[in-house]
Design an enzyme around this catalytic site. Structure first.
Site, PDB file in Angstrom:
ATOM      1  N   CYS A 192       0.869  -1.186   0.000  1.00  0.00           N
ATOM      2  CA  CYS A 192       0.000   0.000   0.000  1.00  0.00           C
ATOM      3  C   CYS A 192       0.903   1.234   0.000  1.00  0.00           C
ATOM      4  O   CYS A 192       0.681   2.202  -0.723  1.00  0.00           O
ATOM      5  CB  CYS A 192      -0.868   0.047   1.245  1.00  0.00           C
ATOM      6  SG  CYS A 192      -1.890  -1.393   1.537  1.00  0.00           S
ATOM      7  N   HIS A 196       0.907   4.679  -2.160  1.00  0.00           N
ATOM      8  CA  HIS A 196       0.186   5.789  -1.529  1.00  0.00           C
ATOM      9  C   HIS A 196       0.957   6.517  -0.431  1.00  0.00           C
ATOM     10  O   HIS A 196       0.429   7.435   0.176  1.00  0.00           O
ATOM     11  CB  HIS A 196      -1.166   5.296  -1.019  1.00  0.00           C
ATOM     12  CG  HIS A 196      -2.037   4.765  -2.121  1.00  0.00           C
ATOM     13  ND1 HIS A 196      -2.613   5.592  -3.055  1.00  0.00           N
ATOM     14  CD2 HIS A 196      -2.379   3.502  -2.463  1.00  0.00           C
ATOM     15  CE1 HIS A 196      -3.300   4.841  -3.928  1.00  0.00           C
ATOM     16  NE2 HIS A 196      -3.171   3.581  -3.600  1.00  0.00           N
ATOM     17  N   ARG A 242     -12.791  -1.240  -1.789  1.00  0.00           N
ATOM     18  CA  ARG A 242     -11.626  -0.612  -2.421  1.00  0.00           C
ATOM     19  C   ARG A 242     -10.337  -1.331  -2.039  1.00  0.00           C
ATOM     20  O   ARG A 242      -9.453  -1.496  -2.872  1.00  0.00           O
ATOM     21  CB  ARG A 242     -11.549   0.874  -2.021  1.00  0.00           C
ATOM     22  CG  ARG A 242     -10.526   1.679  -2.830  1.00  0.00           C
ATOM     23  CD  ARG A 242     -10.971   1.828  -4.263  1.00  0.00           C
ATOM     24  NE  ARG A 242      -9.970   2.455  -5.134  1.00  0.00           N
ATOM     25  CZ  ARG A 242      -9.097   1.779  -5.887  1.00  0.00           C
ATOM     26  NH1 ARG A 242      -9.068   0.464  -5.838  1.00  0.00           N
ATOM     27  NH2 ARG A 242      -8.260   2.411  -6.667  1.00  0.00           N
ATOM     28  N   CYS A 246      -7.569  -2.773  -4.572  1.00  0.00           N
ATOM     29  CA  CYS A 246      -6.138  -2.434  -4.504  1.00  0.00           C
ATOM     30  C   CYS A 246      -5.287  -3.693  -4.455  1.00  0.00           C
ATOM     31  O   CYS A 246      -4.288  -3.805  -5.153  1.00  0.00           O
ATOM     32  CB  CYS A 246      -5.849  -1.585  -3.273  1.00  0.00           C
ATOM     33  SG  CYS A 246      -6.121   0.156  -3.537  1.00  0.00           S
TER      34      CYS A 246
END
Lengths: 285, 156, 104
Positions: A192, A196, A242, A246
């Site tokens: 992640c 991000h 979501r 991802c």
């Protein structure tokens, strides 16, 4: 397979000190926030709640055009009807969420000491249904997403207020979530954080990556992509929908919505945005 | 003779049913006045679509038409578009997307008091010209802008 | 049954700005159902009408390329706060809806 696990855990141990996986949530939050406010020094802190649009001017203009009359209003309305409709026993959701007037969303998720687990808003919605003799709803879209959207809408303006109680049990949930965030996964071997955190604001193919700070404040979201895939045009989806997307995009097997893994991730992820204003539901591409 | 009589009966029967539908509020009187221009919407290129809608594809480019659309669409399925026509006597504003399977997207007809302004969201299948045709005082004016539609990575 | 149309209309300096959001699938007829391989049949709004005091202020013919859950905004002169605005749509299957809204 065992070998892979060993390598992965070795990797995690290597990454851990770098990412600062020492169990100090308050310090984590400070570092996390500082990373973004320094990286995007011209973006006001509260603007991170607008996701990628806080760091990309061109797409922000389109988003502002959508926000002029956002399609999620249709689903906030549906959620409003559901929230206030009586169950068979005559009660409504208000019986489970007595402090609705003061906003609900900003206090989720939380660690329930008695039960020894993290409770998310969506989990609480289904538990409310169960308590009142109703069947549970599916966690990723549909009525659950409409209810979540309505609650998010009514909670707008309140500041994220997730509490991390420092018991060994709750810290285990926090650490699991943090690990999920920083650990590489899937065939593409990406975490992640790779997208991000470290590369927020950079491009992945034609898309600009959104900063993780402020992610959770605008959920659930209406995605134009999801709307397109739905026969009725219902583009609403929850945070865990979501997360699954991802994970799939880095070609990892997604976990189930409301699994221990995703609830842990939500716990960490949401805590990192504490102090940011609730502005859900949002509209995204 | 016979066939004429038959079609007369058929027509009057249809008219009767239609009258009932109108008075019952099932169909707005507009449907009687201007039917949806099927041929124009079915046309597969811009010129044919304009001809289908207006009888001619001859347009004059005009700087008095302001067209606001993104350079790069975030998602081709939902592209926000705003058109402002400063041409006096703007009667209608049409939107066409050159590379869509059927380019004609919409025609907005200005009624009493309406300004030459319209804003909406459209689908674009690929990078394409967005063409605006304004009808004013019986003449056709146009403006265009290219909108890029990209293939996304994660978000798309 | 909730109305499919949400309308906001506001007068400012003699001009009324109308914004509307319609809940509609707007199927093009070209999109394939991944499970069956068949195309979803076209289902889209063809005509939109907006009237004030019984007079049409805007009428629109739409094709399949208007986005799902359509948005429409336009401006007109001649209305005042408190007036009623009527908006309606008809789609290719003959389904329709209409709504009345107070101009603010």
């Amino acid at each position: 397979m065992k070998k892979v696990a060993v390598i992965v855990s070795a990797l995690c141990m290597l990454i851990a000190p770098l990412a600062g996986i020492a169990a100090n949530p308050d310090q984590d939050l400070k570092n996390f926030r500082k990373h973004f406010t320094e990286k995007f020094s011209s973006v006001p802190l509260q603007d991170f709640t607008n996701g990628v649009y806080s760091v990309d001017k061109a797409s922000r203009e389109q988003w502002e055009a959508f926000e002029d009359f956002p399609p999620y209003e249709i689903f906030v309305d549906k959620g409003n009807v559901l929230f206030n409709k009586a169950f068979k026993n005559g009660k409504t959701y208000a019986s489970c969420f007595p402090k609705a007037k003061k906003g609900i969303k900003q206090n989720y998720p939380f660690f329930d000491k008695k039960r020894g687990e993290v409770v998310t808003l969506e989990l609480a919605i289904n538990e409310c249904r169960k308590k009142n003799g109703e069947k549970p709803l599916k966690y990723k879209k549909g009525k659950m997403a409409h209810l979540s959207a309505y609650i998010a809408y009514k909670s707008r303006g309140h500041k994220g207020n997730v509490k991390i109680t420092s018991t060994p049990e709750s810290m285990a949930w926090y650490d699991r979530g943090k690990k999920h965030f920083y650990a590489k996964r899937g065939q593409l071997n990406m975490s992640c954080a790779d997208c991000h955190y470290y590369n927020a604001g950079n491009k992945i193919r034609a898309d600009i990556l959104s900063p993780a700070l402020g992610h959770t404040s605008h959920f659930p979201v209406y995605r134009n992509k999801w709307s397109l895939a739905s026969a009725s045009g219902d583009g609403m989806g929850t945070l865990h929908r979501r997360y699954g997307g991802c994970n799939k995009q880095v070609r990892a097997k997604p976990f189930k919505a409301q699994s221990k893994e995703y609830r842990s991730l939500e716990y960490f992820h949401t805590f990192m945005s504490n102090g940011l204003t609730m502005n859900g539901p949002g509209i995204r591409k | 003779m016979n066939t004429k009589r038959r079609s007369f009966i058929k027509n009057s029967a249809a008219a009767g049913a239609f009258g009932v539908a109108v008075s019952a509020g099932l169909i707005t009187p507009r449907a009687v006045m201007a039917a949806w221009p099927k041929a124009a919407f079915a046309a597969t290129d811009v010129d044919a679509a304009i001809t289908g809608a207006f009888g001619s594809s001859a347009t004059t480019e005009s700087a008095d038409i302001a067209l606001k659309a993104p350079e790069i669409a975030e998602n081709g399925a939902v592209v926000p578009i705003t058109v402002t026509s400063k041409i006096a006597g703007t009667e209608s504003i049409s939107l066409l997307i050159s590379k869509n399977p059927t380019p004609l997207t919409a025609t907005f007809k200005m009624g009493e008091g309406a300004e030459g302004f319209v804003s909406t969201r459209v689908k674009m299948s690929k990078t394409s010209d967005l063409v605006v045709v304004v009808k004013a005082n019986g003449k056709l004016y146009s403006a265009k802008k290219e909108v890029k539609v990209t293939i996304g990575g994660c978000g798309g | 049954m909730a109305k499919s149309i949400k309308v906001r209309a506001k007068v400012k300096g003699g001009t009324t700005v109308v914004k509307a959001l319609i809940s509609h699938a707007m199927e093009t007829g070209l999109r394939k159902n991944k499970k069956t391989g068949k195309k979803f049949p076209a289902h889209f709004i063809q005509e939109v009408t907006c009237s004030h005091n019984g007079k049409d202020v805007l009428t629109a013919d739409w094709g399949t390329a208007i986005s799902k859950n359509p948005y429409l905004s336009f401006k007109f002169k001649g209305a005042k706060s408190g007036d009623t605005l009527k908006m309606s749509w008809v789609d290719n299957k003959g389904e329709s809806d209409s709504v009345e809204a107070k101009i603010k």
